[in-house]
Write a protein that holds these residues in place. Structure first.
Motif: not given
Ligand code: URA
Length: 435
Positions: A109, A153, A187, A191
């Motif tokens: 992402m 994302q 993040k 992911s």
């Protein structure tokens, strides 16, 4: 618990408890804590810092502020990489297909560019037809079929970072090790990959201006990854000059295509080979980095890496004629050569000036709503350590902006090339490996 007390506590340099950090993040995402209080807390963190336990808790609270992807339907060990941002950084476009061609699974992402730094999503979107917004199911299928996907994302992933990053951008609180580490790692962890390779950029074109800061940031992110059960490693890479020669979206895609065909600039190829071999070793596809590097070089020579890129672009709806015939990419109307005004060696070439100049030529956004000109940017002809003669081509600017805009930019670009009569060495691209 009152947010104002927590702000004062941090402002005075005290540690926040796990409960206090979670109270702040949950309250902020739920809309109970306003922007101005979160912003004051962020500024207190910029000045007072956080210890590793606080940063790990902040990361965990941000990570669980939204959806956490489950990639268990993707076969094999999932690898991911993240760069803290730079100028001319098209690494993911080259590295993703390379590691996929060697048997790893890249489920990535990516983000968009802002200010002087470029974003992989914008670069990918310069290929006509490519979509970066694909459903979770299509993402999983594509990674299972091809071995790589680079997508945007989803909106529900780490909403805390979205809100906090937007505030940081306008309150002078981007350059903070705890805030960058928690933003990046929340993040990456949300992911869903098993293995994470962090490329921490260092120099004028990066958020970390010196090696000591970058090393500290890298150690903290690796530590957070370990605490939260992932194999995270990092490299420190040079961002005092741009990476490769091309800066700007379709110009960088063309350079990535050339790199996948074995004609990439040396620094870009070296960065991809070193980071790729670490990732393949992390994923246990190869027992050593030496073997992994040989496989990566073979994947480029044989065309297997390029083939993965073509398949990935096709799977994401892109017109592969542009990949097979890069001359089809639309060219900017104005093409402005910049010539050397002295003879000698290039002593420095400031990545920040080149990044800002490319953005002003139309290649980047100053605010999130700006529309990018995919054809705009700069192609360098010389890098630090190269020899030049007066009158040699240093760089070429590409833009659709009028003369009164590009003329001062052309001067900035000329002046950023500092030329000396003394011998200057080429710069190293990887400064350190942190694991
Ligand atoms: N990249 C991110 O994702 N977050 C930061 O804070 C800085 C760079």
């Amino acid at each position: 618990m009152r947010m104002v007390d927590l702000i004062i506590k941090k402002r005075q340099g005290h540690e926040l408890t796990d409960e206090e950090i979670r109270f702040w993040i949950k309250g902020y995402v739920d809309g109970e804590i306003p922007d101005y209080q979160s912003s004051a807390m962020q500024m207190a963190i910029v000045f007072q810092g956080m210890n590793n336990r606080e940063i790990a808790t902040l990361t965990d609270a941000m990570l669980h502020s939204g959806e956490v992807l489950n990639l268990s339907n993707i076969k094999g060990v999932k690898v991911d990489k993240h760069s803290t941002g730079g100028v001319g950084d098209k690494t993911s476009l080259v590295l993703g297909p390379m590691v996929a061609a060697c048997g790893a699974t890249l489920a990535k992402m990516s983000g968009r560019g802002l200010g002087h730094t470029g974003g992989t999503l914008d670069k990918l979107e310069s290929i006509p037809g490519v979509t970066i917004a694909i459903s979770g199911e299509r993402f999983v299928n594509q990674v299972n079929d091809i071995g790589c996907a680079i997508v945007g994302q989803t909106g529900s992933l780490v909403p805390a970072d979205k809100k906090m990053y937007a505030l940081r951008d306008v309150t002078g609180t981007v350059e903070s090790i705890p805030l960058i580490a928690s933003s990046v790692m929340s993040k990456k962890l949300a992911s869903g990959s098993d293995v994470i390779l962090l490329d921490v950029t260092v120099g004028e074109g990066a958020f970390m201006k010196n090696v000591a800061q970058a090393r500290q940031l890298a150690h903290i992110m690796v530590d957070i990854g370990r605490r939260l059960g992932r194999d995270a490693r990092a490299v420190l890479s040079n961002m005092s000059e741009p990476l490769g020669l091309a800066v700007g979206n379709s110009l960088e895609v063309k350079e990535a295509i050339a790199a996948l065909q074995g004609h990439g600039p040396e620094d870009l190829m070296e960065l991809c080979y070193i980071t790729g071999s670490i990732m393949l070793e992390q994923a246990k596809v190869f027992s050593s980095r030496e073997k992994a590097r040989i496989a990566l070089e073979d994947a480029v020579k044989s065309g297997a890496a390029f083939d993965k890129f073509v398949k990935m672009v096709k799977a994401q709806g892109g017109d592969i004629e542009y990949i097979l015939h890069p001359e089809k990419f639309e060219m900017a109307k104005e093409i402005i050569p910049i010539y050397a005004d002295a003879t000698g060696y290039i002593k420095s070439l400031d990545a920040l000036t080149i990044g800002v100049s490319s953005m002003k030529l139309g290649g980047g956004r100053e605010t999130l709503d700006d529309v990018i000109d995919m054809s705009a940017g700069i192609v360098l002809n010389k890098k630090v350590g190269d020899q030049v003669k007066e009158g040699d081509l240093l760089a070429t600017l590409y833009t659709n902006k009028p003369k009164d805009i590009y003329e001062p930019i052309a001067l900035d670009v000329l002046h950023t090339f500092q030329i000396t009569s003394e011998y200057v060495e080429h710069q190293k691209v990887i400064l350190e490996v942190i694991e």
